[in-house]
Design a protein around this motif. Structure first.
Motif, short mmCIF file in Angstrom:
data_model
loop_
_atom_site.label_atom_id
_atom_site.label_comp_id
_atom_site.label_asym_id
_atom_site.label_seq_id
_atom_site.Cartn_x
_atom_site.Cartn_y
_atom_site.Cartn_z
N ILE A 75 0.94 -1.09 0.23
CA ILE A 75 0.13 -0.37 -0.04
C ILE A 75 0.79 1.53 -0.09
O ILE A 75 0.62 2.50 -0.05
N PHE A 76 2.26 0.93 0.29
CA PHE A 76 2.95 2.68 0.71
C PHE A 76 3.43 2.75 -0.79
O PHE A 76 3.73 4.48 -1.13
N SER A 77 3.27 1.15 -1.97
CA SER A 77 3.88 1.89 -3.12
C SER A 77 2.63 2.13 -3.79
O SER A 77 2.95 2.57 -5.54
N GLN A 78 1.17 1.49 -3.47
CA GLN A 78 0.42 1.71 -4.81
C GLN A 78 -0.46 2.55 -3.94
O GLN A 78 -1.22 1.76 -3.37
N PRO A 79 -1.15 3.57 -3.91
CA PRO A 79 -1.91 4.49 -3.87
C PRO A 79 -3.53 4.14 -3.50
O PRO A 79 -4.41 4.13 -2.89
N GLU A 80 -3.77 3.04 -5.31
CA GLU A 80 -5.06 3.19 -5.48
C GLU A 80 -5.07 1.41 -4.14
O GLU A 80 -5.86 1.36 -4.28
N LYS A 81 -4.67 0.70 -4.07
CA LYS A 81 -3.87 -0.68 -3.31
C LYS A 81 -4.85 -0.11 -1.74
O LYS A 81 -4.90 0.15 -1.06
N ARG A 82 -4.24 1.35 -1.17
CA ARG A 82 -4.45 1.94 0.22
C ARG A 82 -5.80 2.12 0.39
O ARG A 82 -5.61 1.96 1.51
N ARG A 83 -6.01 3.19 -0.99
CA ARG A 83 -6.82 3.35 -0.89
C ARG A 83 -8.85 2.20 -0.64
O ARG A 83 -9.07 2.34 -0.48
N LEU A 84 -8.17 1.11 -1.53
CA LEU A 84 -9.11 0.06 -1.22
C LEU A 84 -8.99 -0.52 -0.17
O LEU A 84 -10.02 -1.26 1.13
N GLY A 162 6.74 10.46 2.90
CA GLY A 162 5.66 10.73 1.69
C GLY A 162 4.58 10.47 1.25
O GLY A 162 4.35 10.90 0.40
N SER A 163 4.58 9.45 2.20
CA SER A 163 3.22 8.67 1.45
C SER A 163 2.11 9.31 2.78
O SER A 163 0.66 8.83 2.30
#
Length: 231
Positions: A75-84, A162-163
């Motif tokens: 999730i730190f490298s993929q914002p869309e996964k973090r939102r999911l 930065g995330s």
């Protein structure tokens, strides 16, 4: 009895756990969203099943629990996964936090502190807080602490920091700031002053919401909170 909510947040490695420890020593009611977040994703829970469906079994430990480090790397490298992930876990976290808030209301606490790491990122929750508190430290100290604590390199530490919203940006939204750039005693003195101010405050927000819950039932308030939180 009047009670209000205080949102407490910070940034990764800013020293929020130090502030929370002092508040607990003072007898404050603290609801830790991070602890709840771990509880709601335990094996066989609704959130656990949804996470497996969307992220796969590769993020599991041998005992069936979620490997937070592995999931964090995704999730730190993929914002869309973090939102999911947030869309799966946040409603469950909110329901449990609400239960604990009502418990402290019944027990007669003057105020309750909600320790929410991403309070200022989500913003939807700040409207329910009478005050918001940011645990701040200067960026070089934050980076050095994270590298020392987690064994990360400089680039990895910068990516983690930065995330999140920069602490200087969060500072603009907070009603109170505890500067944790110095030593532990300096931080403790600031927490003591904050506690004194909160104890003297007669303002309240949640009293009328909690009374409404008794009348209309828990379900209606949960729906209201989730609607505000998700929107």
């Amino acid at each position: 009895s009047a009670m209000f909510l205080v949102g407490l947040s910070g940034g990764i490695a800013s020293g929020k756990s130090t502030v929370v420890a002092v508040l607990r020593e003072l007898g404050c009611a603290v609801i830790d969203a991070d602890v709840i977040a771990r509880e709601v994703v335990q094996p066989h829970s609704k959130a656990h099943q949804q996470i497996l469906q969307n992220f796969g079994t590769e993020i599991l430990l041998e005992n069936g629990e979620i490997n937070r480090e592995a999931l964090g790397n995704i999730i730190f490298s993929q914002p869309e996964k973090r939102r999911l992930l947030n869309s799966i876990t946040h409603p469950e976290i909110m329901k449990e936090m609400l239960k604990q808030v009502l418990k402290y209301f019944v027990l007669g606490y003057r105020y309750v502190i909600l320790d929410i790491p991403l309070l200022f990122e989500t913003r939807g929750l700040t409207k329910f807080m009478k005050y918001t508190v940011l645990v701040y430290c200067d960026p070089p100290a934050q980076r050095a602490r994270l590298m020392r604590r987690s064994g990360l390199g400089a680039a990895e530490a910068e990516a983690r920091i930065g995330s999140q919203l920069p602490l200087d940006e969060k500072r603009k939204w907070a009603t109170h700031v505890i500067d944790n750039s110095g030593d532990r005693e300096s931080t403790r003195r600031q927490v003591l002053r904050l506690h004194a101010r909160l104890e003297d405050s007669l303002d309240f927000l949640w009293a009328r919401l909690a009374v409404g819950t008794v009348v209309t039932g828990l379900g209606g308030l949960v729906f209201l909170l989730l609607r505000h939180f998700i929107s």
